[in-house]
Write an enzyme that holds these catalytic residues in place. Sequence first.
Site, PDB file in Angstrom:
ATOM      1  N   ALA A 111     -15.767   4.765 -27.351  1.00  0.00           N
ATOM      2  CA  ALA A 111     -17.275   5.536 -27.657  1.00  0.00           C
ATOM      3  C   ALA A 111     -17.879   4.727 -28.588  1.00  0.00           C
ATOM      4  O   ALA A 111     -19.177   4.723 -29.175  1.00  0.00           O
ATOM      5  CB  ALA A 111     -17.116   6.879 -28.330  1.00  0.00           C
ATOM      6  N   HIS A 112     -17.579   3.342 -29.122  1.00  0.00           N
ATOM      7  CA  HIS A 112     -17.972   2.382 -29.809  1.00  0.00           C
ATOM      8  C   HIS A 112     -19.187   1.575 -29.300  1.00  0.00           C
ATOM      9  O   HIS A 112     -18.988   1.172 -28.157  1.00  0.00           O
ATOM     10  CB  HIS A 112     -16.968   1.169 -30.773  1.00  0.00           C
ATOM     11  CG  HIS A 112     -16.097   2.209 -31.664  1.00  0.00           C
ATOM     12  ND1 HIS A 112     -15.846   1.671 -32.901  1.00  0.00           N
ATOM     13  CD2 HIS A 112     -15.411   3.267 -31.561  1.00  0.00           C
ATOM     14  CE1 HIS A 112     -14.899   2.341 -33.261  1.00  0.00           C
ATOM     15  NE2 HIS A 112     -14.556   3.490 -32.329  1.00  0.00           N
ATOM     16  N   GLY A 127      -4.503  18.750 -27.688  1.00  0.00           N
ATOM     17  CA  GLY A 127      -3.981  19.017 -26.450  1.00  0.00           C
ATOM     18  C   GLY A 127      -4.901  18.343 -25.305  1.00  0.00           C
ATOM     19  O   GLY A 127      -4.786  18.495 -24.244  1.00  0.00           O
ATOM     20  N   ILE A 128      -6.145  17.476 -25.948  1.00  0.00           N
ATOM     21  CA  ILE A 128      -6.819  16.680 -24.969  1.00  0.00           C
ATOM     22  C   ILE A 128      -6.732  15.440 -24.797  1.00  0.00           C
ATOM     23  O   ILE A 128      -6.551  14.732 -23.843  1.00  0.00           O
ATOM     24  CB  ILE A 128      -8.366  17.003 -25.133  1.00  0.00           C
ATOM     25  CG1 ILE A 128      -8.635  18.694 -25.351  1.00  0.00           C
ATOM     26  CG2 ILE A 128      -9.384  16.341 -24.572  1.00  0.00           C
ATOM     27  CD1 ILE A 128      -9.751  19.151 -25.988  1.00  0.00           C
ATOM     28  N   ASP A 151      -9.475  12.700 -36.121  1.00  0.00           N
ATOM     29  CA  ASP A 151     -10.706  11.809 -35.364  1.00  0.00           C
ATOM     30  C   ASP A 151     -11.882  12.454 -34.839  1.00  0.00           C
ATOM     31  O   ASP A 151     -12.344  12.411 -34.296  1.00  0.00           O
ATOM     32  CB  ASP A 151     -10.019  11.096 -34.044  1.00  0.00           C
ATOM     33  CG  ASP A 151     -10.812   9.794 -33.751  1.00  0.00           C
ATOM     34  OD1 ASP A 151     -10.746   9.348 -32.735  1.00  0.00           O
ATOM     35  OD2 ASP A 151     -11.555   9.532 -34.604  1.00  0.00           O
ATOM     36  N   LEU A 163     -13.969  10.156 -23.634  1.00  0.00           N
ATOM     37  CA  LEU A 163     -13.693  10.856 -24.702  1.00  0.00           C
ATOM     38  C   LEU A 163     -14.466  10.168 -25.933  1.00  0.00           C
ATOM     39  O   LEU A 163     -14.152   9.105 -26.224  1.00  0.00           O
ATOM     40  CB  LEU A 163     -12.459  11.352 -25.054  1.00  0.00           C
ATOM     41  CG  LEU A 163     -11.700  12.114 -24.088  1.00  0.00           C
ATOM     42  CD1 LEU A 163     -10.065  12.242 -24.230  1.00  0.00           C
ATOM     43  CD2 LEU A 163     -12.110  13.574 -24.293  1.00  0.00           C
ATOM     44  N   SER A 164     -15.142  10.759 -26.641  1.00  0.00           N
ATOM     45  CA  SER A 164     -15.778  10.076 -27.878  1.00  0.00           C
ATOM     46  C   SER A 164     -15.222  10.507 -29.328  1.00  0.00           C
ATOM     47  O   SER A 164     -15.461  10.080 -30.219  1.00  0.00           O
ATOM     48  CB  SER A 164     -17.402  10.450 -27.817  1.00  0.00           C
ATOM     49  OG  SER A 164     -17.305  11.879 -28.381  1.00  0.00           O
TER      50      SER A 164
END
Lengths: 412, 270
Positions: free
Chosen positions: A161-162, A278-279, A302, A336-337
């Site tokens: 996501a950077h 969990g993701i 995070d 995912l971010s």
Amino acid sequence: MPSNGSVSDAPITQFINCRILKEHTLQREDLWVRDGRILDPEKLFFDEQGYADRQLDCGGAILAPGFIDVQLNGGYGVDFSTPSEDPGAGVAFVAKKILEHGVTSFCPTLVTSPPSVYHKVLQRFSFFTARCEFQSGGVHGAGVLGVHLEGPFISLEKKGAHPEQFLRTFGGSGGVNPLLEVYGGLDNVSMVTLAPELAGSQSVVEELSQRGVTVSLGHSVANLSQAEEAVQQGASFITHLFNAMLPFHHRDPGIVGLLTSNRIPAGRSVFYGMIADGIHTNPAALRIAHRAHPAGLVLVTDAIMAMGLPPGRHTLGQQVIEIQGLHAYVAGTTTLSGSIATMDMCVRHFQQASGCSVPEALEAASLHPAQLLGISHQKGSLEYGCDADLVLMDDQMVLEATYISGVEVWRK
Amino acid sequence: MRLVILEDYDLASEWAAKYIRNRIITFRPTAQRYFTLGLPTGSTPYACYKKLIEYHKSGDLSFKYVKTFNMDEYVGLPRAHPESYHSYMWNNFFKHVDIDPANAHILDGNAQDLEAECAVFEKDIADAGGIDLFVGGIGPDGHIAFNEPGSSLVSRTRVKTLAKDTIVANARFFGHDLSKVPTMALTVGVGTVMDSREVMIVITGAHKAFALYKAIEDGVNHMWTVSAFQQHPRTIFVCDEDATLELRVKTVKYFKGETETLCLVFTSYQ
């Protein structure tokens, strides 16, 4: 206070009727605190002929060291990488809120940003960390250990996501000069995440390690030998294992292979961050990592600014993200971010998914991050002399109260 | 002498603990008049301490106005060592009860001047008004505290070299490594314990049977220092069946009859 005063006159608190996490197990013992530190009651008895001023009944609960989060990007609408007028106030706001999750110390994390952002944030940050209470934590919030700079010296292919436009390479000069230029300084920096395959990384890793900055490998397409070489130069952490790196391959395990590498220098250990929401990691992958190298597992959230906020669109760094339930994506994509799970949720999920013991799960969020940062003589443990940063919880590891330096800073 | 025989280790320990409890309660100690207790260490009194803690936690027994004097401590062993008698007393007793730390006396085996340390201990006992009840055990060689065979029966608190029997018996606490067991100790003397107003010796297990025989059915002899208590006006030996294995049937039968009477007397205190 009741003592012959030969060592101290400060009041003594005795936590009774509790099970404390000590020597990797839960022991039915009392915990004694004086002057914000854990006290040896036997020495108190024989040397000072002292006893407690007051007793706190824990009702049979578990008393463990407070959690340490080394990767936290923000929360409750605050994004550490988006500087407002007063970056210090944003950090302080989040620091206060995360007490509810049992976090007593943390590393505010900055994702890849332009130099102007780094300069502004770190400069203001230095001003705030000059004040001791900001660092050590207390009723005002969790203690700030130092900043975690995740980027911009990372791989284009694994930017996650950077923002691409602010990614950088080291250039030809060697040493930390390019870093000093981009960041504006390394004061109050606890950790730097970088991609070791970038040319010129060796001298950077070496010099950062010598300066006492933890070097973490992440957002990288390094193969195993590049990663091992970085470890030999001083790298000791892997940023969110499995995410933003090459997948495990049986002929080149990549960074993941560090967990079982036999080229780690003697006396040193490689730790690895796991986002156990969990993701970000399939539970089976979590178990593989845990079983391969249980002592190195460090739970991180995070967590991004959306943690604690309702579903919808929000800004992270220089980008926009979207929340759906416990998922946070780069808006318009399936990348995912970051996570919005809280640290206590991660501890419970880790225990449940890995089947590990309660002490093991708790140590992954306290002892291991303290060992990673080289502060385990002071934090992350209930040994005598350590800071009395504590969490009180029931058998399901649902939090009841948080303490910093022996003072209650949050109660359910 | 009274010889109280209980069926097993647990019952003997409970009887001894109840005796101590009842003695303290009926004494009704206050800030002006403390109850002084002499205490042992080792595996024998372990269950007795557990029972005393139980009576304290249930609210029946307070150690607020009790002064304690331990029998002995190793010389040269760091106080924080898990096998020091300071550690034993802290972990198995003091940390669970409400005794004032200033009233818990244990000889300091790391004192600069060991002889002076012993003299001060004797003085502390005298200053406390003497000992009301001294609780002790017996070694396989018949010693009381560390008064090894050959110790004077009128001895006072002093430094003693440990006998081979004792070192071997203690090796199990030091990883079965004889070289790690301390060879010297500070101990109360036989005379010191004889000065107490009452003595209770707890003896359990078949390995102590011969020592018990020597202590009560043979003569007073400095080779079996517990035998000195034959000349004390108030001594109780509390033991289990196994510890009586070397005694005459006649002795056991006589004292078992007496035990029943004693138990009736003491159970009235509950």
